[in-house]
Structure formats: C-alpha cells, structure tokens
Design a protein around this motif. Structure first.
Motif, PDB file in Angstrom:
ATOM      1  N   PRO A 166       0.822  -1.214   0.000  1.00 26.91           N
ATOM      2  CA  PRO A 166       0.000   0.000   0.000  1.00 26.91           C
ATOM      3  C   PRO A 166       0.854   1.262   0.000  1.00 26.91           C
ATOM      4  O   PRO A 166       0.525   2.246  -0.664  1.00 26.91           O
ATOM      5  N   VAL A 167       1.958   1.213   0.732  1.00 24.96           N
ATOM      6  CA  VAL A 167       2.766   2.417   0.858  1.00 24.96           C
ATOM      7  C   VAL A 167       3.619   2.649  -0.377  1.00 24.96           C
ATOM      8  O   VAL A 167       3.655   3.754  -0.930  1.00 24.96           O
ATOM      9  N   THR A 168       4.298   1.584  -0.846  1.00 28.82           N
ATOM     10  CA  THR A 168       5.117   1.760  -2.046  1.00 28.82           C
ATOM     11  C   THR A 168       4.255   2.183  -3.229  1.00 28.82           C
ATOM     12  O   THR A 168       4.676   2.978  -4.059  1.00 28.82           O
ATOM     13  N   LEU A 169       3.045   1.641  -3.273  1.00 30.84           N
ATOM     14  CA  LEU A 169       2.168   1.992  -4.379  1.00 30.84           C
ATOM     15  C   LEU A 169       1.837   3.480  -4.340  1.00 30.84           C
ATOM     16  O   LEU A 169       1.902   4.186  -5.356  1.00 30.84           O
ATOM     17  N   PHE A 170       1.499   3.955  -3.154  1.00 31.90           N
ATOM     18  CA  PHE A 170       1.118   5.365  -3.033  1.00 31.90           C
ATOM     19  C   PHE A 170       2.290   6.271  -3.387  1.00 31.90           C
ATOM     20  O   PHE A 170       2.171   7.163  -4.232  1.00 31.90           O
ATOM     21  N   PHE A 171       3.426   6.013  -2.748  1.00 35.04           N
ATOM     22  CA  PHE A 171       4.535   6.939  -2.971  1.00 35.04           C
ATOM     23  C   PHE A 171       5.239   6.674  -4.296  1.00 35.04           C
ATOM     24  O   PHE A 171       5.787   7.589  -4.905  1.00 35.04           O
ATOM     25  N   GLY A 172       5.194   5.433  -4.766  1.00 36.65           N
ATOM     26  CA  GLY A 172       5.732   5.152  -6.091  1.00 36.65           C
ATOM     27  C   GLY A 172       4.946   5.907  -7.145  1.00 36.65           C
ATOM     28  O   GLY A 172       5.523   6.537  -8.052  1.00 36.65           O
ATOM     29  N   SER A 173       3.631   5.860  -7.024  1.00 44.85           N
ATOM     30  CA  SER A 173       2.802   6.564  -7.997  1.00 44.85           C
ATOM     31  C   SER A 173       3.032   8.073  -7.895  1.00 44.85           C
ATOM     32  O   SER A 173       3.095   8.784  -8.911  1.00 44.85           O
ATOM     33  N   LEU A 174       3.188   8.552  -6.666  1.00 45.87           N
ATOM     34  CA  LEU A 174       3.454   9.982  -6.485  1.00 45.87           C
ATOM     35  C   LEU A 174       4.767  10.366  -7.167  1.00 45.87           C
ATOM     36  O   LEU A 174       4.852  11.383  -7.878  1.00 45.87           O
ATOM     37  N   ALA A 175       5.777   9.514  -6.985  1.00 46.33           N
ATOM     38  CA  ALA A 175       7.068   9.797  -7.609  1.00 46.33           C
ATOM     39  C   ALA A 175       6.934   9.783  -9.128  1.00 46.33           C
ATOM     40  O   ALA A 175       7.443  10.671  -9.824  1.00 46.33           O
ATOM     41  N   ALA A 176       6.219   8.776  -9.657  1.00 44.68           N
ATOM     42  CA  ALA A 176       6.064   8.675 -11.108  1.00 44.68           C
ATOM     43  C   ALA A 176       5.346   9.913 -11.648  1.00 44.68           C
ATOM     44  O   ALA A 176       5.759  10.497 -12.664  1.00 44.68           O
ATOM     45  N   LEU A 177       4.271  10.323 -10.967  1.00 43.13           N
ATOM     46  CA  LEU A 177       3.530  11.499 -11.432  1.00 43.13           C
ATOM     47  C   LEU A 177       4.415  12.746 -11.370  1.00 43.13           C
ATOM     48  O   LEU A 177       4.337  13.615 -12.239  1.00 43.13           O
ATOM     49  N   THR A 178       5.249  12.822 -10.327  1.00 42.56           N
ATOM     50  CA  THR A 178       6.137  13.974 -10.223  1.00 42.56           C
ATOM     51  C   THR A 178       7.106  14.013 -11.400  1.00 42.56           C
ATOM     52  O   THR A 178       7.335  15.073 -12.003  1.00 42.56           O
ATOM     53  N   VAL A 179       7.656  12.842 -11.736  1.00 41.16           N
ATOM     54  CA  VAL A 179       8.570  12.794 -12.884  1.00 41.16           C
ATOM     55  C   VAL A 179       7.837  13.235 -14.147  1.00 41.16           C
ATOM     56  O   VAL A 179       8.331  14.060 -14.924  1.00 41.16           O
ATOM     57  N   LEU A 180       6.616  12.703 -14.338  1.00 46.16           N
ATOM     58  CA  LEU A 180       5.846  13.075 -15.530  1.00 46.16           C
ATOM     59  C   LEU A 180       5.604  14.582 -15.556  1.00 46.16           C
ATOM     60  O   LEU A 180       5.683  15.232 -16.604  1.00 46.16           O
TER      61      LEU A 180
END
Ligand code: HEM
Lengths: 439, 257
Positions: free
Chosen positions: A84-98
């Motif tokens: 749950p946590v990696t998914l949330f922050f992983g997605s946040l990181a990916a969106l930030t990169v985008l």
C-alpha cells in the motif's frame, strides 16, 4: 475463471488475441500517419511498424494457446515490491517525474511509447491467471478502460497546456485564440454530436455483447462474502477505512471532498486563465487538484479493487487470493506511544462514570493527540499565513484562506497517516471510544 | 420532381419542419432556432468550442449516456419487480428469456461509463480553468450532478438482489451508522438524549432512514428502487437542464478572452 492452466489458456485466448490485435492495429495507424507526415516521423513509423508486427506475432501465439507472458522472476519481483505504501509513494514519484518532465513526455512519439509500454505490460500480464481473474471481473473491466482513457486524456490536456505555456512565454495568445472565428452549429457541431452518438452506441453494444453483466448467487443476508466490496467508485472510501474510522472515511471526508470540489471556483477566483489549457500560471491549484484527483481518488480506487483481497489484506498483481492472509500490523494509538513508550508510565484510565471529571480524565489521557491536532489544524495554518503563504492570505482574504488551508490539511492528513502507520504503526492520534471519536 | 423533393413538399413534412432543408446559411440558422432539441445549441459558436481537442466531448457524452440509461432503464422496468421474491428471478429471466437479452448489459456498462465520462468531463473543465467566473455556479451544479451520478449508480447496484449487490450496499450503508450526530454509532450520538433515552438509535438514525430497516432487506430494495427509477433521475434531469441553460447564459463554452 479457472486456475487450471490449460483451461485458463483456452478461456483467455480470444481476449488476448483481441487485445494484441487492437494494439497492433493502433500501431499500424500510427505508422501510417507517420509515413504520411514524412521527416523524422518516417523514421519512427518504422518503430511503430515493428511494434505492430510484434503485437501481431503475440496475437498468433495467444491464438495457439501459448501466449507470451512476463517471466516468473519479474512477476515475483513486482509483487514483492508492491505494498500500500510503495504503491502510493511510487505513484506519487512517477507522477512527479511526468510533471517535471512534461515538455518531454507530451511529445507525441514519447506519449505513444508510454502507451505501447502500458499495452504491452497489460497484455503480457493478462496471461497470468491471477492477474486475469481480478482484472477481467466484469465490473472491473470499466476500471481498466478508465486507466487507459485517463492516461490518454491527461496526455492530451498536458500537451495543450505545454504548448500554450510556451506560446504565452513568447507573448502569443493561447492556441485556442486561433479558433475565435464563428462557425454555424449546423452542420459543424450537430454532425460531430451525431457521429459521437453512433460511435458510442456501437461501443456500448459491442461491450454488452462481449461482457455479460455479473449475477452472483441470490442475496443471502447470513452469508457474508470475504471481502465485501463497495461498488468500485466508492472503493476509495473503503480503502480509507484502513487509516480512518468509518465516521471519517465514510461520512466526514466524503462530505469534505464534495464541499472542497464545490468551493474550487471560490478559492481560485481570478478570472484570468479561464478557457484554455495551461499549467504555468496556476501551478499551485493545478498540483493540489491533480494530487487529490489522481492520488487520493483514482489511485485509492485502484488499490481497493485490484490489490485488496480477503480480510482486506494486500495482494500483489500475480498472487493467488489466499483467504487466510491477515493484515499484519498490531497498531497502537498515540496515547500509548506517548504515555508508555515516551514517558514510561501507564496510560491513565478514566473512571467508569462521573460526568465532568471523567471527561477531563479522558482529555488528559489524549492530551498528546489533542496537542498534535491543535498544532496541525490551528498552528500550522496560522504560521503558513504569516510566512510561506502570506501572499495567498493577502490576495484571498481571511475567510477564503482559512477554508483553503483547512481543506488542504485534511487532504494531507491521509498521506501523513499512511507514513505514521508505516513507520510507527500508529492507529489513531486521538482515540476516544467513550464518545466514538477517533482521528 | 424526385421522391425526396416530393416528401419535402408534402403537407405532412412541412407541418413538422417549418423551413426547407438546412443547406444554405439562412436555413441552417432556422433549423437550430425552430427545433426543440437543437435549440439547446446557439446558432453559431466559436470554432474552438467544437474542437474535440478542447472539450473532449465529455459533457455531451455524459448527457448521451444518461439518455441511453433512461431508455434502457424504462425497458428494464417492464420486466423487473422490486421485491425480494421476484427481483433475482427477473434478472435471470432478463438474461435467459427476454429477447434483446443485452438490455441489462447496456444499462450496466452505460452506467459505469457515465461515471467515468463525468469524471473526465470534470477533469477537462478543471484543466481549462473553465470553472472561473462567470462559470462558478455551473461548476457547483456540476458537482451536484457528479454526486447524483454516483448515487444513481449506487442505488441501481442493489436492484439485481444478488450477493454482490446486497453486500456492496451493506458496506456502503454501514458507513452511515457512523455519521456524526446522525448515526447510532457515530460521535455525538450520546449528546442527543432526553432523560437518558437515546434519540438516535439503530431504529431511528440515518441508516434506518436510508434502508427503511436495520439491515438491507425488502424495505431497502423498495426505497432504492424508487430513488433509482424516479427521484434521482428527475432531479438529475432538472439539474442537467439548469446546467445546459447556464452553459449558454454564462457566454457559451469557455474560451480565452
Ligand atoms: C451528469 C453529469 C454532467 C453532464 C451531463 C454535463 C454536461 C455538460 C455539457 C454538455 C457541457 C458543455 C461543454 C462540454 O461538453 O464540455 C458542460 C459544461 C460544463 N460543465 Fe458539465 N456536465 C456534467 C457534470 C459536470 C461536473 C461533474 C462538473 C464539474 C464539477 C461540470 C462542470 C461544467 C462546467 C463548469 C461547464 C462549462 C464549461 C465551459 O464553458 O468550458 N459538469 N457540461
């Protein structure tokens, strides 16, 4: 859908062939358009043709019941990495990169590469029975469609925003200005609407013919399925139950979401920037909305539907849904952390009855949590208004500013609680079961 | 005279359409002005407002899906009885016996699709900053329409009366138990007592009002049916009318000044 592999491969074959062929056709169209455009697009057309050939090959394999899939090592690695946590922050990181790299990612060929990667990942994953079982549940099919649609439209919107921002920097008006000339609604709009309606009807009819509406066993109030899930568009709220109690997740937060949405035009009330795609002139509002929409709304729905199984435990994409898996954590409340871990004393116990004295004793027990909440909802906004966000306060006035900051703090409460849960197994900051108050 | 011309010259045709075919400028204007449905549009609009790149057509698609839901919904009502005894059986019949056996499918997938297109529409309106003055009020109407769309979907979810539906609705309505002040397990419930008698109990809280009982049963099925087929669609239709009206009154589709 059965997990017996030969039977599964037979059942999934038609779906896979269809999806691979759709991907191949889309690459074919991309290649054709590239060839007609000439120049650098010609070169890339070659790549799209290669993709088209690859997908066609995959379609043929899938048709022969030997569909290509992801290797087990990769699947295990993906599942091990997800939580749950990696998914949330992983997605946040990916969106930030985008977001930061948007000038690059909005180029059509880059966007198309991402699209191909997504289709490749999806189609290859679908050869896994557990993945297929969750993703192809009839009610989950629209969610998959939504991911692809959202990806496309985010790309389309961002591409226009990037172009407009560039034009505005160069002192030109936004692109929309080039189309200021008037045109007659008949035929220019009416025909578009007609074509849209015909196309959409066709999509719906095909969808209805291919995917049957689910109908499970007749309702039985004494047989609770595990897990019982809310309809998919409310599953995000259900997912919040992991971090909040039902009053917050089910009533207070939804009310605030609706209220917050309705307040947007009154918080971001300047007339400039209306009527064209743009990011540069409205970074703050843009980021807040996108964070709320993509991370707190869409992502939580995806977690709830695709990753939660029996007992609301977290499962990887390619794992069997083991009904005996229990959520791991033994959670504690802030009061225990404060009194026991920090001060080394017993948590005070309020007496069983006795009006005001009991009330005070309960407040005393929760003193740490109450202090934290006061700082969080009063202190931080006051400081922000004097420092970082002074300009906002001056521009917006007190009422608007207060509403905005409180809504922002509520929004951020979720990721903060996630981090606290992750790092110190925190359950509630304030926990007063005596009054059904949990925060 | 060709057959087509003959039809168009006939009294019957002329009684319905009050002007010649929309092939020249004058009649293209007239067709919009004189037709009830088409007159939702202005006669002429800026070119950029018809670009799919700009609106994604998502508002229009949402409205069209609502229409599809209304039509298929009425057809489904011919077959469906909202009682514990019949609801599930009628689902089976709709699947196995009724001709045009994809009615339920079109209705269900159309509903899911509408949820998605409404979200995308909201995203587009946000990205283009179209909620800014003078369109604030229409954004608020939109937010209410979004809530109604979700509630329409949610109330419809119960009607098949299978395990999926009652438990999904149980999960959803259980949250109402915890509503502050209004739910019997919610914070503040203890404050609402008179002489030690609780005002808010499991038999008088909001969940009870929603379900007509303490759990999801016959009463809830009836309430959800009425909400789903009558109350919510009427409300949504009304608000859509206001929404479209306001799009026009606020100066048409937004554009750069
Ligand atoms: C049942 C749901 C809805 C329907 C049928 C609907 C329909 C429409 C239509 C047909 C338009 C014309 C322009 C376009 O297609 O983009 C429009 C515009 C608009 N909608 Fe909606 N809408 C719905 C929900 C919403 C929601 C959820 C919001 C926002 C929260 C919203 C806010 C607006 C605004 C502000 C405009 C004016 C946009 C502009 O001028 O560019 N609507 N709507």
């Amino acid at each position: 859908m059965l997990v017996d592999s030969s039977e599964f491969l037979e059942e999934i074959a038609a779906t896979l062939v269809g999806l691979h062929l759709v991907a191949a056709a889309m690459n074919g169209i991309a290649a054709w358009r590239g060839l007609r455009a000439g120049g650098g697009a010609r070169l890339r057309a070659g790549a799209w043709l290669a993709f088209a050939a690859l997908f066609t090959l995959f379609a043929i394999w899938a048709g022969q019941h030997t569909p290509p899939g992801l290797p087990d090592t990769i699947k295990t690695a993906i599942d091990a990495a997800l939580g749950p946590v990696t998914l949330f922050f992983g997605s946040l990181a990916a969106l930030t990169v985008l977001y930061l790299g948007r000038e690059f990612f909005v180029r059509p060929w880059v966007g198309w590469c991402l699209g191909n990667a997504a289709m490749l990942f999806f189609n290859l994953s679908l050869a896994d029975p557990h993945f297929a079982q969750t993703v192809l549940k009839p009610d989950n099919v629209p969610i998959v469609a939504m991911i692809f649609l959202l990806g496309y439209f985010l790309w389309l919107g961002t591409a226009q925003a990037v172009e407009n921002d560039r034009r505005l920097r160069q002192g030109q008006g936004p692109r929309e200005k080039d189309f200021a000339e008037k045109t007659l609604v008949w035929p220019d709009l009416v025909y578009i609407e007609l074509i849209c309606m015909v196309a959409l009807s066709a999509v719906l009819i095909v969808w209805a013919l291919v995917v049957r509406a689910p109908l499970e066993q007749p309702a039985n109030p004494s047989l609770t399925p595990n897990p019982s899930k809310a309809p998919w568009y409310f599953v995000g709220l259900q997912e919040m139950l992991v971090f909040f109690d039902p009053a917050m997740a089910g009533v207070v937060l939804p009310t605030l979401i609706i209220l917050g949405l309705a307040l947007i035009p009154f918080l971001d009330f300047k007339t400039e920037g209306s009527g064209y795609y743009s990011i540069a002139g409205r970074r703050f509002g843009y980021l807040v909305f996108m964070f709320g929409f993509l991370q707190l709304w869409i992502l939580l729905i995806l977690v709830g539907t695709f990753f939660r199984g029996p007992n609301w435990s977290f499962f990887g994409l390619y794992e069997p849904r083991d009904p005996h898996r229990m959520p791991l954590f033994q959670n504690v409340n802030l009061a225990e952390l404060f009194w026991t871990s920090l001060l080394g004393r017993a948590v005070p116990r309020p007496m069983a009855d006795g009006g005001l004295a009991r009330f005070t004793a309960i407040l005393w027990r929760e003193i740490a949590g109450i202090a934290v909440l006061l700082v969080y909802f009063l202190g931080i906004p006051l400081v922000l208004g004097r420092t970082l966000m002074r300009r906002y306060l001056a521009n917006m006035g007190k009422a608007r500013f207060t509403a905005m900051v409180l809504l922002l703090m509520m929004m951020l409460a979720l990721p903060i609680k996630m981090i606290l849960r992750w790092t110190c197994h925190l359950s509630y900051v304030v926990n007063m079961p005596e009054y059904s108050i949990y925060f | 005279m060709s057959f087509g011309d003959k039809v168009r010259q006939s009294q019957l045709w002329k009684s319905i359409f009050r002007h010649p075919a929309p092939v020249d400028r004058r009649n293209r204007v007239l067709v919009i002005l004189s037709n009830l449905i088409l007159h939702l549009h202005p006669v002429a609009i800026q070119k950029h407002a018809v670009r799919l790149h700009y609106t994604w057509c998502m508002g229009g698609i949402s409205a069209f899906l609502f229409l599809v839901e209304t039509i298929t919904g009425v057809l489904l009502m011919f077959y469906y009885r909202p009682t514990v005894q019949w609801a599930y059986n009628d689902m089976l019949a709709l699947r196995d016996v009724v001709s045009l056996g994809v009615l339920r499918e079109i209705h269900r997938w159309g509903a899911h699709a509408m949820v998605i297109t409404v979200w995308l529409h909201m995203l587009r309106v946000f990205l283009t900053g179209s909620y800014k003055p003078p369109r604030e009020f229409n954004w608020v109407i939109g937010v209410v329409l979004l809530v109604l769309t979700l509630l329409l979907s949610f109330t419809g979810y119960l009607l098949p009366w299978d395990q999926l539906s009652i438990w999904a609705v149980t999960v959803g309505s259980n949250m109402a138990k915890a509503a502050p002040m209004l739910g019997h397990e919610g914070p503040g419930q203890q404050l609402l007592t008179i002489d030690g008698v609780d005002l808010i109990t499991s038999g008088s809280d909001v969940r009870y009002a929603l379900l007509g009982a303490r759990s999801v049963g016959e009463e809830a099925l009836n309430r959800f049916y009425v909400l789903h087929c009558i109350a919510l669609p009427l409300l949504a239709t009304f608000l859509m009318a206001v929404h479209f009206w306001r799009v026009r009154k606020d100066g048409g589709i937004s554009g750069p000044l």
